[in-house]
Scaffold this motif. Structure first.
Motif, PDB file in Angstrom:
ATOM      1  N   LEU A 124       0.824  -1.209   0.000  1.00  0.00           N
ATOM      2  CA  LEU A 124       0.000   0.000   0.000  1.00  0.00           C
ATOM      3  C   LEU A 124       0.864   1.268   0.000  1.00  0.00           C
ATOM      4  N   PRO A 125       1.854   1.384   0.915  1.00  0.00           N
ATOM      5  CA  PRO A 125       2.712   2.581   0.869  1.00  0.00           C
ATOM      6  C   PRO A 125       3.419   2.722  -0.464  1.00  0.00           C
ATOM      7  N   LEU A 126       3.797   1.598  -1.069  1.00  0.00           N
ATOM      8  CA  LEU A 126       4.469   1.674  -2.375  1.00  0.00           C
ATOM      9  C   LEU A 126       3.569   2.351  -3.398  1.00  0.00           C
ATOM     10  N   VAL A 127       2.295   1.966  -3.385  1.00  0.00           N
ATOM     11  CA  VAL A 127       1.369   2.524  -4.361  1.00  0.00           C
ATOM     12  C   VAL A 127       1.143   4.006  -4.083  1.00  0.00           C
ATOM     13  N   VAL A 128       0.936   4.328  -2.793  1.00  0.00           N
ATOM     14  CA  VAL A 128       0.683   5.729  -2.455  1.00  0.00           C
ATOM     15  C   VAL A 128       1.875   6.594  -2.871  1.00  0.00           C
ATOM     16  N   LEU A 129       3.087   6.107  -2.573  1.00  0.00           N
ATOM     17  CA  LEU A 129       4.267   6.901  -2.917  1.00  0.00           C
ATOM     18  C   LEU A 129       4.413   7.002  -4.433  1.00  0.00           C
ATOM     19  N   ALA A 130       3.999   5.955  -5.146  1.00  0.00           N
ATOM     20  CA  ALA A 130       4.102   6.017  -6.598  1.00  0.00           C
ATOM     21  C   ALA A 130       3.176   7.096  -7.138  1.00  0.00           C
ATOM     22  N   VAL A 131       1.972   7.157  -6.573  1.00  0.00           N
ATOM     23  CA  VAL A 131       1.051   8.213  -6.980  1.00  0.00           C
ATOM     24  C   VAL A 131       1.705   9.571  -6.728  1.00  0.00           C
ATOM     25  N   GLY A 132       2.342   9.697  -5.534  1.00  0.00           N
ATOM     26  CA  GLY A 132       3.036  10.953  -5.217  1.00  0.00           C
ATOM     27  C   GLY A 132       4.143  11.220  -6.218  1.00  0.00           C
ATOM     28  N   ALA A 133       4.864  10.178  -6.594  1.00  0.00           N
ATOM     29  CA  ALA A 133       5.987  10.379  -7.509  1.00  0.00           C
ATOM     30  C   ALA A 133       5.500  10.802  -8.883  1.00  0.00           C
ATOM     31  N   VAL A 134       4.272  10.457  -9.204  1.00  0.00           N
ATOM     32  CA  VAL A 134       3.734  10.903 -10.486  1.00  0.00           C
ATOM     33  C   VAL A 134       3.236  12.327 -10.384  1.00  0.00           C
ATOM     34  N   LEU A 135       2.468  12.589  -9.314  1.00  0.00           N
ATOM     35  CA  LEU A 135       1.705  13.829  -9.277  1.00  0.00           C
ATOM     36  C   LEU A 135       2.416  14.995  -8.610  1.00  0.00           C
ATOM     37  N   SER A 136       3.352  14.704  -7.677  1.00  0.00           N
ATOM     38  CA  SER A 136       3.830  15.803  -6.841  1.00  0.00           C
ATOM     39  C   SER A 136       4.568  16.851  -7.655  1.00  0.00           C
ATOM     40  N   GLY A 137       5.040  16.504  -8.834  1.00  0.00           N
ATOM     41  CA  GLY A 137       5.725  17.508  -9.634  1.00  0.00           C
ATOM     42  C   GLY A 137       4.779  18.526 -10.226  1.00  0.00           C
ATOM     43  N   LEU A 138       3.500  18.157 -10.301  1.00  0.00           N
ATOM     44  CA  LEU A 138       2.572  19.030 -11.011  1.00  0.00           C
ATOM     45  C   LEU A 138       2.346  20.361 -10.300  1.00  0.00           C
ATOM     46  N   ILE A 139       2.616  20.411  -9.020  1.00  0.00           N
ATOM     47  CA  ILE A 139       2.408  21.694  -8.342  1.00  0.00           C
ATOM     48  C   ILE A 139       3.525  22.660  -8.679  1.00  0.00           C
ATOM     49  N   GLY A 140       4.535  22.178  -9.371  1.00  0.00           N
ATOM     50  CA  GLY A 140       5.632  23.082  -9.704  1.00  0.00           C
ATOM     51  C   GLY A 140       5.886  23.167 -11.190  1.00  0.00           C
ATOM     52  N   VAL A 141       4.843  23.038 -11.976  1.00  0.00           N
ATOM     53  CA  VAL A 141       5.028  23.144 -13.426  1.00  0.00           C
ATOM     54  C   VAL A 141       5.554  24.532 -13.754  1.00  0.00           C
ATOM     55  N   PRO A 142       6.627  24.634 -14.528  1.00  0.00           N
ATOM     56  CA  PRO A 142       7.187  25.952 -14.782  1.00  0.00           C
ATOM     57  C   PRO A 142       6.238  26.808 -15.609  1.00  0.00           C
ATOM     58  N   ALA A 143       6.359  28.102 -15.410  1.00  0.00           N
ATOM     59  CA  ALA A 143       5.429  29.043 -16.024  1.00  0.00           C
ATOM     60  C   ALA A 143       5.461  28.932 -17.542  1.00  0.00           C
ATOM     61  N   VAL A 144       6.653  28.621 -18.072  1.00  0.00           N
ATOM     62  CA  VAL A 144       6.776  28.635 -19.518  1.00  0.00           C
ATOM     63  C   VAL A 144       5.870  27.591 -20.162  1.00  0.00           C
ATOM     64  N   MET A 145       5.585  26.513 -19.433  1.00  0.00           N
ATOM     65  CA  MET A 145       4.751  25.454 -19.999  1.00  0.00           C
ATOM     66  C   MET A 145       3.298  25.872 -20.091  1.00  0.00           C
ATOM     67  N   SER A 146       2.892  26.790 -19.229  1.00  0.00           N
ATOM     68  CA  SER A 146       1.485  27.177 -19.212  1.00  0.00           C
ATOM     69  C   SER A 146       1.260  28.408 -20.072  1.00  0.00           C
ATOM     70  N   HIS A 147       2.271  28.829 -20.762  1.00  0.00           N
ATOM     71  CA  HIS A 147       2.141  30.021 -21.576  1.00  0.00           C
ATOM     72  C   HIS A 147       1.062  29.802 -22.628  1.00  0.00           C
ATOM     73  N   GLY A 148       0.143  30.698 -22.644  1.00  0.00           N
ATOM     74  CA  GLY A 148      -0.905  30.586 -23.636  1.00  0.00           C
ATOM     75  C   GLY A 148      -2.091  29.774 -23.164  1.00  0.00           C
ATOM     76  N   LEU A 149      -1.975  29.188 -21.964  1.00  0.00           N
ATOM     77  CA  LEU A 149      -3.111  28.428 -21.439  1.00  0.00           C
ATOM     78  C   LEU A 149      -4.020  29.374 -20.665  1.00  0.00           C
ATOM     79  N   PRO A 150      -5.258  28.927 -20.332  1.00  0.00           N
ATOM     80  CA  PRO A 150      -6.176  29.831 -19.611  1.00  0.00           C
ATOM     81  C   PRO A 150      -5.594  30.299 -18.274  1.00  0.00           C
ATOM     82  N   GLU A 151      -6.131  31.407 -17.788  1.00  0.00           N
ATOM     83  CA  GLU A 151      -5.664  32.059 -16.560  1.00  0.00           C
ATOM     84  C   GLU A 151      -5.673  31.111 -15.366  1.00  0.00           C
ATOM     85  N   SER A 152      -6.799  30.347 -15.245  1.00  0.00           N
ATOM     86  CA  SER A 152      -6.936  29.477 -14.065  1.00  0.00           C
ATOM     87  C   SER A 152      -5.849  28.403 -14.070  1.00  0.00           C
ATOM     88  N   VAL A 153      -5.523  27.881 -15.201  1.00  0.00           N
ATOM     89  CA  VAL A 153      -4.477  26.866 -15.287  1.00  0.00           C
ATOM     90  C   VAL A 153      -3.136  27.505 -14.981  1.00  0.00           C
TER      91      VAL A 153
END
Lengths: 520, 769
Positions: free
Chosen positions: B488-517
């Protein structure tokens, strides 16, 4: 002859102690009076086998709680009285015979706390050794009353009165273990030498009175610069000095102490090592540090007592410690250690005269720390060394492996021994620390402090020896039955309180240090 | 803005759990022990989450929750008054969430992993104790409080590395970790003391306004702030395993695997990164020598550890060197001003590295404790959950889009590339050029390290999970997937390893995307900047930024590809060939650059030699041979003498009293004339002044006779003592001995300065011209 009614209030601790002693005697007298014809316990082969009446075991059991409650009440009065002192100077009572000041109250408090802890640890010991008699409690009370008179004394006559009342009680207490020859020896020796020294004290007082014409300490203090050069006056003071050095067991007036502390019933030894010593030091403080010594107007320069005390302090520390090194009996080791501690305390007295009032706090703190530690240690000695045949098992061999057999008692003993040796975080560490620090303020006391430190290093050896025996040595195989520790709630609680006080003062020394520093 | 909040609960709960388990755990049974341990950490995690929620929801960006224990009186020594309390701001919020939740997962995992352990309660007691200490570390509101936690986690690390102390190797590893950390801790302590003397405060919240104090020159031409930073960084080097103090971490793998995951991967070893970010004001001070030091050490450590990781054969050793290397990445981040990137990598690394270790634990559990990867292979089909989660972690650490490692590692590379270091104006052109090249050096080193990372991680993956099994039949028979509390911890950490980077997506990647994104993409940066740390340096131009990302991805894929070509389906012939053709390099890496041997030669042997000399000479000869014989002899001699005196005879006691009294009287009366003959001499031409008594003798008390010229005849007799002293006018020039006799008329005792006992302390004589 008249006196102020307020005097009754101001001398309440003294009056209450006396009344409490009388009450306890009456209670004892009206207790179930049936006595058993023969001791219920087997005797040591060497002891006398004559049967004599004893109270039924446990019939005096209620006296201990009553005594403790009375003492706690008196302690409350002692704690309340400082509020009645206005201004820096004490309140004089009974035509200037006694003085009520914070110093006297604090020392009284120390003596009473020591007595409370001692009384809590006593009854189990007394019962186990067939000594459970009401006189013990009454005599402790009377002796305490004498101590209070001594620490409050403002006149040479009350000083003498206090010393004698205190001592009479203790003479009897030391000999109350009537089955034990050693107890009798302890009492007899203490009494003989004590009576002799009382003569010296009285003679000294007479000489001082003869030369100055007054026995009031405040008067003597103001006239001392003029009279200090008079041989009569000086000899008188030196005789008084010697008699007090005897009471605190300073070398070379200490020789009674090992025999007496060792032979007296253990709770009584604890009482003598602490209460008597504290009161005697308070007397030394009043007579010498205050009356003769005054660093401000260089009054002490007229008399050589500081120099005498300097040498005696060195002798006392060194001889006490060296003699303690070789003792096989823990109780006798503690007796010699008590002598050594008198030497450290003398440093405080000298610092009072040389450095000034800032030494008072450390001196009092040391007294307090020493009192709780020694009462606790003697409580444990009485607790763990009980022998089923009615004697005591006191040698290091007997105590080997005590950490296994009785972990709680051994732990408490360890705490007390570390405190006596001056290890942090115990009260003993701060006692020594404050004392040495204040003494270092004057370079002339540096040699004294260095010798003191060297001595406490030596002392560590014999304190740790007990601890190693308790924890790191297997009990010696022997045919004799091992000691059988007493089991008593009051005893354990008393030792526990003492241990907590020792640790508490070691962790948070400041409140007491501040209290002591303010006790002028 | 601050708000009071019972933050102490967060640390107290694990401490309570530790106390219960350590004191009573043996009698409680494993079920209750795990309930207490996990419950305590879960409680802490919930309280912490609630606190962070309040912080993020109710308070402005600069706001913090505080919990003051002592106002100015925690440590009081002379002028030093240190307050103590806890605080939660946006930086500690990140740390607290990581520590509590990952600790909880690992606690749960450990209930399965350690189920056959006889010392179950002790293990969980230590683990709880660690969690509490780590929380004190990150929640402390001043350096001393942080230091308390710092030492606490160090202690727990020692206890847990040597958890199976019955084996000598483990106990030694524990000691090594402790001793190496001591070196660092000493530096840390020096830093705290220095900061205190310079600023008069060690509280984080109060430091910011005083930092100007640190700019003044202090020692060897460097500003004070530089030295504080260096000392603090020495502490961080020890705790976070950087060159040259990293040597303890690979050995620390001797501890149980959950310990490696929690302490030596996810939390404790990142404490150094946290402290640098926390005290960034000190490291930011220009000239940026401190930053260059931190980032340089980080970069070199990252590359060196990654190269060592390539050839290691022990599963956990590979991961250990990987941790050292990744910590180097983080230090480059916080050292080049890219604090957000450093902290973010700390967080993502916590997920995937904890997961990697737990995966390793799961594999070794199945292998019956075997850790040599050359004896594994083909495990994927036996343990699918472990395999696929491990697959995810490996993608994350290699930095493949969109896994967590991609964003954080890329942010560090970009930050390093774009960083600017300012040095003194006096630098000559060559120096200036080197300083300008420094960011490129950092970037290049890290890129190389990233390549190695991708390679060794995938080598590990392929060797363990693909191909055919290389171990014994017995082991093969025993292979199984781990129980649910471990997977179970392995799975939870794997989910974290996939998703936790998304809170730090660099601004350049969202260029041109909607304001909320757009708002969401910069979440992590908005969380920390600008209230907590300054903004990271960013490359100019989107093309450059995209280019860096693409480069990093290509490098990673190349690493993976190389690993796949060499190790897919087992150890290929090609791999053996490469190894054999590069034998010297292989030997160098296999022996970890001979660093342990170097330490042994430079430090350990000389110290052992010194100890031997002290033992053989100082102890055996001087103490045992000399002192211990002299002392007892003296004491014994003394003891027999005193015992003879103390013979129990009362008459003798009385005689002692009388003699003592007489001695007191006699000695104390002699001191006045003795004082009286001590003199000090001053000259005015031929007139000589002699002041006697050292100011301690009252006027008129003593009567003197004085012989001014030492001819044996007294020139003055029966003169009374006077405070201003006596004088004599000499007729002739010459040197004269002066003899003084003091007499006390009341006592009839006298003293001459010429007496050799108790006479004048220094001889009285005078020379007149």
């Amino acid at each position: 002859m008249t006196f102020d009614v307020a005097d009754l209030q101001n001398s309440a601790p003294l009056l209450l102690l006396t009344v409490a002693g009388l009450v306890l005697m009456l209670l004892d007298a009206f207790s179930r009076s049936k006595l058993v014809g023969a001791p219920y316990q087997k005797k040591m082969p060497a002891e006398t086998s004559e049967a004599y009446p004893l109270p039924v075991a446990g019939s005096r059991g209620y006296l201990m709680p009553v005594t403790v409650l009375l003492l706690l009440g008196i302690l409350a009065v002692v704690a309340w009285l400082p509020g009645q002192i206005h201004g820096d100077h004490g309140v004089f009572m009974y035509r200037d015979m006694l003085v009520l000041d914070r110093f006297g109250l604090l020392v009284s408090g120390i003596c009473i706390v020591g007595a409370i802890l001692g009384v809590m640890t006593a009854p189990a010991f007394l019962r186990a050794h067939g000594l459970e008699m009401g006189e013990y409690y009454a005599l402790v009370m009377f002796s305490l009353a004498g101590m209070v008179i001594l620490v409050m004394a403002a006149d040479l006559v009350t000083v003498f009165l206090g010393v004698e009342i205190m001592s009479l009680g203790v003479y009897v207490l030391a000999g109350m273990w009537r089955k034990s020859q050693r107890s009798a020896e302890a009492a007899m020796k203490y009494f003989l030498v004590g009576a002799f020294v009382s003569g010296l004290l009285l003679y000294g007082i007479a000489l001082v009175y003869g030369s100055v014409g007054t026995t009031l300490l405040s008067e003597i203090r103001s006239r001392a610069p003029v009279f200090a050069s008079r041989p009569l006056f000086y000899i008188g003071w030196m005789l008084i000095f010697v008699s007090f050095l005897f009471k605190v067991a300073a070398v070379p007036f200490h020789m009674w102490a090992p025999d007496t502390y060792d032979g007296a019933p253990t709770p009584v030894s604890g009482f003598m090592m602490t209460g008597v010593k504290a009161a005697a030091f308070a007397g030394l403080y009043r007579l010498f540090a205050v009356t003769l010594g005054d660093s401000q107007n260089a009054l002490q320069a007229y008399t050589g007592w500081v120099h005498a005390a300097y040498g005696i302090a060195i002798l006392t520390m060194t001889l006490g410690n060296l003699a303690a090194l070789h003792q096989e009996s823990i109780k006798r080791m503690l007796a010699y250690s008590s002598i050594a501690h008198a030497g450290y305390l003398l440093i405080g007295l000298i610092a009072m005269a040389v450095v000034g009032d800032s030494a008072r706090g450390p001196l009092l703190f040391y007294l307090a720390a020493y009192t709780v530690t020694v009462v606790g240690a003697m409580g444990v000695v009485g607790w763990l060394s009980r022998d089923l045949r009615g004697g005591e098992r006191l040698t290091l061999d007997d105590w080997a492996g005590m950490g296994q057999r009785h972990p709680a008692g051994a732990l408490a003993m360890t705490i007390f021994l570390l405190s006596l040796g001056g290890f942090p975080p115990t009260a003993g560490f701060f006692g020594k620390f404050y004392l040495f620090r204040v003494a270092l303020e004057k370079p002339s006391l540096l040699p004294l402090v260095l010798i003191g430190i060297a001595n406490s290093l030596i002392s560590v050896y014999y304190y740790l020896r007990v601890i190693t025996a308790m924890y790191f040595r297997a009990p010696a195989p022997s045919s004799e039955p091992a000691s059988e520790p007493l089991s008593s709630t009051a005893l354990s609680v008393g030792v526990l309180i003492a241990a907590l006080l020792v640790l508490g003062l070691g962790l948070m020394p400041e409140w007491l240090a501040n209290l002591c520093a303010a006790a002028n | 803005m601050t708000q009071n909040y019972p933050l102490y609960l967060i640390a107290l709960l694990p401490f309570l759990g530790a106390a219960l388990n350590l004191l009573f755990g043996r009698r409680l049974g494993n079920g209750i022990v795990s309930l207490i341990a996990c419950g305590a950490v879960a409680g802490a995690a919930l309280v912490a989450t609630k606190a962070v929620w309040i912080l993020g929801h109710d308070l402005p960006t600069k706001g913090m929750l505080v919990d003051q224990f002592f106002e100015k009186d925690w440590i009081t020594a002379g002028d030093l008054h240190v307050a103590a309390g806890l605080m939660l701001d946006r930086l500690s919020a990140v740390m607290v969430l990581i520590v509590t939740w990952i600790a909880l997962l690992i606690h749960i995992y450990a209930t399965g992993y350690m189920e056959h352990e006889p010392d179950y309660a002790r293990f969980f007691g230590y683990l709880n104790l660690f969690t509490g200490s780590m929380l004190i570390l990150v929640l402390g509101d001043s350096l001393p409080v942080t230091f308390v936690g710092w030492e606490g986690v160090g202690l727990c690390s020692y206890l847990l590395i040597g958890f199976w102390y019955q084996e000598d190797k483990n106990a030694t590893a524990g000691r090594k970790a402790f001793i190496v950390n001591r070196v660092g801790d000493f530096g840390f302590l020096l830093g705290i003391c220095l900061l205190w003397t310079l600023l008069g405060t060690v509280k984080y919240a109060e430091m910011g306004s005083l930092l100007n104090e640190l700019r003044r020159p202090f020692w060897m031409g460097w500003p004070a702030g530089y030295w504080v930073a260096v000392f603090l960084f020495i502490g961080c080097m020890g705790k976070s395993a950087q060159i040259p103090l990293y040597v303890w971490l690979p050995d620390a793998m001797a501890g149980p695997t959950p310990v490696s995951a929690l302490i030596h991967a996810a939390t404790m070893v990142t404490a150094g990164v946290y402290v640098v970010a926390r005290t960034h004001g000190i490291f930011d001070i220009t000239p940026s020598a401190a930053q260059m030091l931190v980032s340089g050490i980080g970069a070199i450590t990252a590359l060196m550890a990654a190269t060592i990781g390539i050839v290691q054969r022990d599963f956990k050793k590979v991961l250990a060197y990987s941790t050292v290397s990744q910590l180097g990445f983080m230090f480059v981040g916080v050292g080049s001003g890219a604090y957000v990137a450093g902290i973010m990598h700390l967080m993502t690394h916590a997920f995937f590295k904890a997961g990697l270790f737990l995966g390793a634990g799961s594999v070794m559990h199945a292998m019956g404790g075997e850790g040599d990867i050359t004896k594994m292979g083909g495990l994927g089909k036996h343990m699918p959950i472990t395999r696929w989660t491990f697959f995810v972690y490996c993608l994350a650490i290699a930095g493949i889009f969109p896994f967590a490692g991609f964003f954080s590692k890329d942010a560090i590379l970009a930050g390093a590339f774009a960083s600017k270091f300012v040095m003194a104006d006096t630098a000559n052109p060559t120096q200036q050029m080197l300083i300008n090249l420094y960011p490129k050096f950092l970037w290049g080193t890290l890129t190389l390290a990233a390549f190695c990372t991708a390679f060794y991680m995938w080598r590990l993956y392929f060797m363990v999970f693909t191909g055919t099994f290389r171990g014994t039949h017995e082991q093969e028979h025993h292979l199984h997937e781990s129980p649910p509390e471990m997977t179970l911890p392995l799975v939870v950490l794997a989910v974290g390893a996939v998703l936790s980077g998304l809170i730090g997506v660099p601004a350049v990647m969202s260029h041109g995307l909607p304001e909320s994104v757009q708002h969401f993409t910069g979440f992590f940066e908005h969380w920390l900047v600008p209230a907590i740390v300054p903004a990271s340096p960013e490359p100019h131009g989107h093309a450059l930024e995209w280019g860096l990302m693409a480069g990093a991805t290509i490098i990673s894929i190349a690493g993976i590809g190389l690993a796949a070509s060499l190790y897919r389906g087992g150890i290929s012939k090609a791999a053996e060939n490469v190894k054999n053709s590069l034998q010297p390099v292989y030997a160098l890496l296999w022996n970890k650059y001979f660093v342990d041997e170097l330490y042994d030669l430079v430090l350990v042997r000389p110290l052992k030699m010194l100890a031997r000399v002290l033992w053989r000479v100082a102890d055996a000869v001087i103490v045992d041979g000399g002192l211990t014989k002299v002392g007892p002899a003296l004491v014994g001699w003394f003891g027999t003498r005193t015992r003879r005196l103390q013979n129990g005879d009362v008459q003798r006691y009385l005689i002692a009293v009388v003699l003592g009294a007489a001695a007191v009287l006699f000695l104390s009366t002699f001191w006045l004339p003795y004082r009286g003959v001590q003199g000090s001499i001053t000259k005015e031409g031929r007139r000589v002044n002699l002041v006697l008594g050292e100011g301690k003798v009252p006027n008129n008390r003593l009567v003197y006779r004085i012989d001014w010229d030492g001819d044996g005849k007294f020139d003055e007799e029966n003169v009374r003592h006077a405070e201003k002293g006596f004088f004599h006018d000499y007729q002739n020039a010459g040197t004269f001995r002066i003899v003084v006799e003091a007499h006390d008329p009341d006592w009839h005792v006298g003293k001459s300065s010429a007496d050799w006992i108790l006479g004048a302390r220094k001889p009285l004589s005078v020379t007149v011209e």
